[in-house]
Design an enzyme around this catalytic site. Structure first.
Site, PDB file in Angstrom:
ATOM      1  N   LYS A  22       0.848  -1.213   0.000  1.00 38.98           N
ATOM      2  CA  LYS A  22       0.000   0.000   0.000  1.00 38.98           C
ATOM      3  C   LYS A  22       0.875   1.251   0.000  1.00 38.98           C
ATOM      4  CE  LYS A  22      -1.776   1.369   4.087  1.00 38.98           C
ATOM      5  NZ  LYS A  22      -1.416   2.746   4.453  1.00 38.98           N
ATOM      6  N   ASN A  23       1.905   1.238   0.853  1.00 38.96           N
ATOM      7  CA  ASN A  23       2.702   2.445   1.054  1.00 38.96           C
ATOM      8  C   ASN A  23       3.732   2.682  -0.038  1.00 38.96           C
ATOM      9  OD1 ASN A  23       1.127   2.915   3.236  1.00 38.96           O
ATOM     10  ND2 ASN A  23       2.673   2.406   4.758  1.00 38.96           N
ATOM     11  N   CYS A 116      -4.507  12.379  13.219  1.00 42.38           N
ATOM     12  CA  CYS A 116      -5.299  11.144  13.135  1.00 42.38           C
ATOM     13  C   CYS A 116      -5.163  10.474  14.499  1.00 42.38           C
ATOM     14  CB  CYS A 116      -4.794  10.246  12.010  1.00 42.38           C
ATOM     15  SG  CYS A 116      -3.259   9.441  12.401  1.00 42.38           S
ATOM     16  N   ARG A 121       0.795  14.305  13.479  1.00 36.71           N
ATOM     17  CA  ARG A 121       1.288  14.043  12.119  1.00 36.71           C
ATOM     18  C   ARG A 121       1.383  15.311  11.262  1.00 36.71           C
ATOM     19  NH1 ARG A 121      -1.053   8.498  10.069  1.00 36.71           N
ATOM     20  NH2 ARG A 121       0.849   8.556   8.833  1.00 36.71           N
ATOM     21  N   ASP A 308       4.794   0.220  12.164  1.00 37.19           N
ATOM     22  CA  ASP A 308       3.553  -0.364  11.638  1.00 37.19           C
ATOM     23  C   ASP A 308       3.366  -1.815  12.041  1.00 37.19           C
ATOM     24  OD1 ASP A 308       3.517   1.444   8.468  1.00 37.19           O
ATOM     25  OD2 ASP A 308       3.048   2.022  10.520  1.00 37.19           O
ATOM     26  N   ILE A 330       8.081   6.582  17.160  1.00 38.79           N
ATOM     27  CA  ILE A 330       7.725   7.329  15.960  1.00 38.79           C
ATOM     28  C   ILE A 330       6.482   8.187  16.159  1.00 38.79           C
ATOM     29  CG2 ILE A 330       7.111   7.142  13.500  1.00 38.79           C
ATOM     30  CD1 ILE A 330       9.955   6.224  14.022  1.00 38.79           C
ATOM     31  N   ARG A 400      -8.622  -0.509   5.046  1.00 36.74           N
ATOM     32  CA  ARG A 400      -7.760   0.506   4.425  1.00 36.74           C
ATOM     33  C   ARG A 400      -6.439  -0.110   3.996  1.00 36.74           C
ATOM     34  NH1 ARG A 400      -7.079   5.964   7.584  1.00 36.74           N
ATOM     35  NH2 ARG A 400      -5.779   6.166   5.721  1.00 36.74           N
TER      36      ARG A 400
HETATM   37  C1  EPZ Z   1       4.382   6.705   6.571  1.00 35.70           C
HETATM   38  O1  EPZ Z   1       3.608   7.728   7.152  1.00 35.70           O
HETATM   39  C2  EPZ Z   1       3.449   5.518   6.419  1.00 35.70           C
HETATM   40  N1  EPZ Z   1       2.346   5.884   5.517  1.00 35.70           N
HETATM   41  C3  EPZ Z   1       2.917   5.121   7.784  1.00 35.70           C
HETATM   42  O2  EPZ Z   1       2.121   3.964   7.607  1.00 35.70           O
HETATM   43  C4  EPZ Z   1       4.092   4.767   8.695  1.00 35.70           C
HETATM   44  O3  EPZ Z   1       3.607   4.471   9.976  1.00 35.70           O
HETATM   45  C5  EPZ Z   1       5.061   5.968   8.763  1.00 35.70           C
HETATM   46  O4  EPZ Z   1       5.477   6.331   7.435  1.00 35.70           O
HETATM   47  C6  EPZ Z   1       6.308   5.650   9.576  1.00 35.70           C
HETATM   48  O5  EPZ Z   1       6.982   4.555   9.005  1.00 35.70           O
HETATM   49  C7  EPZ Z   1       2.577   5.909   4.193  1.00 35.70           C
HETATM   50  O6  EPZ Z   1       3.670   5.651   3.711  1.00 35.70           O
HETATM   51  C8  EPZ Z   1       1.397   6.266   3.325  1.00 35.70           C
HETATM   52  P1  EPZ Z   1       6.451   9.976   8.691  1.00 35.70           P
HETATM   53  P2  EPZ Z   1       4.197   9.235   7.207  1.00 35.70           P
HETATM   54  O7  EPZ Z   1       6.356  11.258   7.932  1.00 35.70           O
HETATM   55  O8  EPZ Z   1       5.071   9.490   6.051  1.00 35.70           O
HETATM   56  C9  EPZ Z   1       6.699  13.219  12.136  1.00 35.70           C
HETATM   57  C10 EPZ Z   1       0.261   2.608   7.850  1.00 35.70           C
HETATM   58  O9  EPZ Z   1      -0.109   1.998   8.849  1.00 35.70           O
HETATM   59  N2  EPZ Z   1       6.640  14.192  11.038  1.00 35.70           N
HETATM   60  O10 EPZ Z   1       7.570   9.050   8.393  1.00 35.70           O
HETATM   61  O11 EPZ Z   1       3.044  10.152   7.439  1.00 35.70           O
HETATM   62  C11 EPZ Z   1       5.418  12.404  12.266  1.00 35.70           C
HETATM   63  O12 EPZ Z   1       4.488  13.092  13.066  1.00 35.70           O
HETATM   64  C12 EPZ Z   1       0.730   4.028   7.958  1.00 35.70           C
HETATM   65  O13 EPZ Z   1       0.338   2.111   6.687  1.00 35.70           O
HETATM   66  C13 EPZ Z   1       6.773  15.554  11.339  1.00 35.70           C
HETATM   67  O14 EPZ Z   1       6.908  15.949  12.501  1.00 35.70           O
HETATM   68  O15 EPZ Z   1       5.083   9.177   8.510  1.00 35.70           O
HETATM   69  C14 EPZ Z   1       5.913  11.127  12.904  1.00 35.70           C
HETATM   70  O16 EPZ Z   1       6.014  11.337  14.303  1.00 35.70           O
HETATM   71  C15 EPZ Z   1       0.466   4.586   9.343  1.00 35.70           C
HETATM   72  N3  EPZ Z   1       6.735  16.452  10.321  1.00 35.70           N
HETATM   73  C16 EPZ Z   1       7.316  10.948  12.320  1.00 35.70           C
HETATM   74  O17 EPZ Z   1       7.702  12.235  11.833  1.00 35.70           O
HETATM   75  C17 EPZ Z   1       6.596  16.066   9.012  1.00 35.70           C
HETATM   76  O18 EPZ Z   1       6.587  16.953   8.121  1.00 35.70           O
HETATM   77  C18 EPZ Z   1       7.397   9.966  11.161  1.00 35.70           C
HETATM   78  O19 EPZ Z   1       6.378  10.330  10.243  1.00 35.70           O
HETATM   79  C19 EPZ Z   1       6.475  14.686   8.732  1.00 35.70           C
HETATM   80  C20 EPZ Z   1       6.511  13.770   9.750  1.00 35.70           C
END
Ligand code: EPZ
Length: 420
Positions: A22-23, A116, A121, A308, A330, A400
């Protein structure tokens, strides 16, 4: 609202094919915006989130056609450069159209995803990086309003490792003037697969999979065909379900169409729990019997243990021998499944971002409620081993990220059915 009814107590046995990631599929679909030619993707999972991305892209004038696990996309002309709140609020990954729209059209209006269940996020790193690439970005009425006459290459150091942040910036940089370097880049296999897809489209990206990605801008991208890599989180989820089902006899499951090399940290932990896992190039075989041993973990960016998979391992630890410490580094609120697992009889103490799980010899079935995608997978796993009947509510969360979960588990011997 659909529910899953599960009768625990069956060891899983048989063979299951893993779906596409998916990702990885979601950013690749957004990447279709970068060219007027056709991008055809194979091994695209049939999931609610993928359907949402299809709707979002169609709303922009992209022609999207699905046939089985193939998805062809053609953004010959982009009629609208907006990602509306009503779609973005249902799927945060909609933010992935921001970089491609800016690169292709020079403008974009994308709703802020908002938080969420698992955390606030924010997307500040996406905005910071795109600004460094020359975009002018303001926040207006809950929308990111971005403009860029022409993106210019830059050296970007993200404050933290962000998966979709890295993907958004990488996609935008493919059409920027000059060279872009992304330091502190995410190393996830989905980032690597996206880079391979973009390079097949004519991009010039190197270093994906390391924390330093270099993108040399090109004038335009062309169509391509790409096969989405297998879903490592779905693989880990089914491995974990098989291991805990060994409580009731010998579990013996073969997972095909997989990519074992993308989930080493998960395989290591499940072996630590006592499972036998044989790895082939595109398949795994997992065998387990009796109570697993408790496994402690600390989530972190790839290649460390994936956030995840945290909820799924917590379900295993609920019935393991011993006490486990699970630390989530995370997301700030990713223990929502714990209170639901406690309804099934689990012994879990939450202290900040650490959960201490004391294994019990048996869980007892109950009505529980899914709160987010991976939490729902955790509750299904727990239901497979709880005595009696478990009903998991709000399983739209599960749909999802998992294709026909109940049908595929039933094919392995689980007593599970979808009820209205
Ligand atoms: C991706 O989300 C995945 N989704 C998530 O999978 C996964 O949990 C996550 O990466 C971590 O591996 C997709 O790829 C569609 P991040 P993403 O940006 O990119 C903070 C699932 O279950 N952050 O790597 O949104 C954030 O709050 C989903 O399939 C900022 O502060 O995650 C988090 O604490 C859930 N500012 C950390 O970084 C930003 O601009 C990592 O988030 C971006 C992120």
């Amino acid at each position: 609202m659909d529910k899953l009814r599960i009768e625990g107590g069956q060891p899983l046995a048989g063979e299951i094919a893993i779906a596409g990631a998916k990702n990885a599929a979601l950013p690749m679909m957004a990447a279709a915006l970068l060219t007027a030619e056709e991008l055809s993707l194979a091994n695209v999972p049939q999931l609610a989130d993928v359907a949402t991305m299809e709707r979002l892209l169609r709303g922009m004038g992209v022609v999207v056609e699905r046939s089985g696990d193939c998805c062809t996309l053609r953004a010959a002309a982009i009629a609208a450069t907006e990602a509306p709140y009503e779609l973005v609020k249902t799927m945060r990954a909609s933010i992935l159209v921001l970089g491609p729209l800016l690169a292709r059209c020079g403008r974009a209006r994308v709703s802020l995803p908002g938080g969420c269940a698992i955390g606030a996020r924010p997307v500040d790193q996406h905005i910071k990086g795109l600004t460094q690439l020359g975009a002018t970005i303001r926040i207006e009425h809950g929308y990111i309003v971005a403009e860029a006459r022409k993106l210019r290459g830059a050296r970007i150091v993200t404050d933290l490792v962000t998966v979709t942040g890295t993907e958004n910036l990488m996609m935008a940089a493919t059409l920027a003037e000059g060279e872009t370097v992304i330091e502190n880049a995410a190393r996830e296999p989905e980032v690597v697969d996206l880079a391979a897809c973009l390079n097949a489209m004519g991009a010039r990206i190197r270093g994906a999979g390391t924390d330093r990605i270099v993108i040399e801008g090109v004038p335009r991208l062309h169509g391509a065909h790409h096969r989405v890599l297998p879903d490592r989180i779905e693989t880990g989820t089914f491995l974990t379900a098989a291991v805990v089902s060994g409580l009731f006899g010998t579990a013996d499951v073969r997972l095909t169409a997989a990519a074992p090399g993308t989930l080493d940290a998960v395989i290591d932990k499940l072996r630590e729990a006592g499972a036998t896992i044989d790895v082939e190039p595109n398949a795994l075989r997992v065998r387990a019997r009796g109570r697993p041993r408790a496994i402690s973990l600390r989530t972190a960016p790839y290649p460390a243990f994936p956030t995840d998979m945290q909820a799924q391992i917590m379900a295993l630890d609920c019935v393991a021998q011993g006490t486990a410490r699970i630390t989530e580094t995370i997301f700030e609120n990713r223990f929502l499944h714990a209170v639901e697992l406690q309804r099934l009889g689990a012994a879990i103490d939450i202290d900040g971002n650490t959960a201490v799980v004391t294994g019990v010899s048996a869980l007892s079935g109950a009505h529980v409620m899914a709160t987010d995608l991976r939490a729902s997978a955790s509750l299904v796993i727990a239901g497979l081993v709880a005595e009696g009947e478990t009903v998991v509510d709000r399983i739209y969360h599960l749909d999802r990220g998992y294709e026909r979960m109940e049908q595929r588990l039933a094919a392995l011997g689980a007593r599970i059915a979808r009820i209205r």
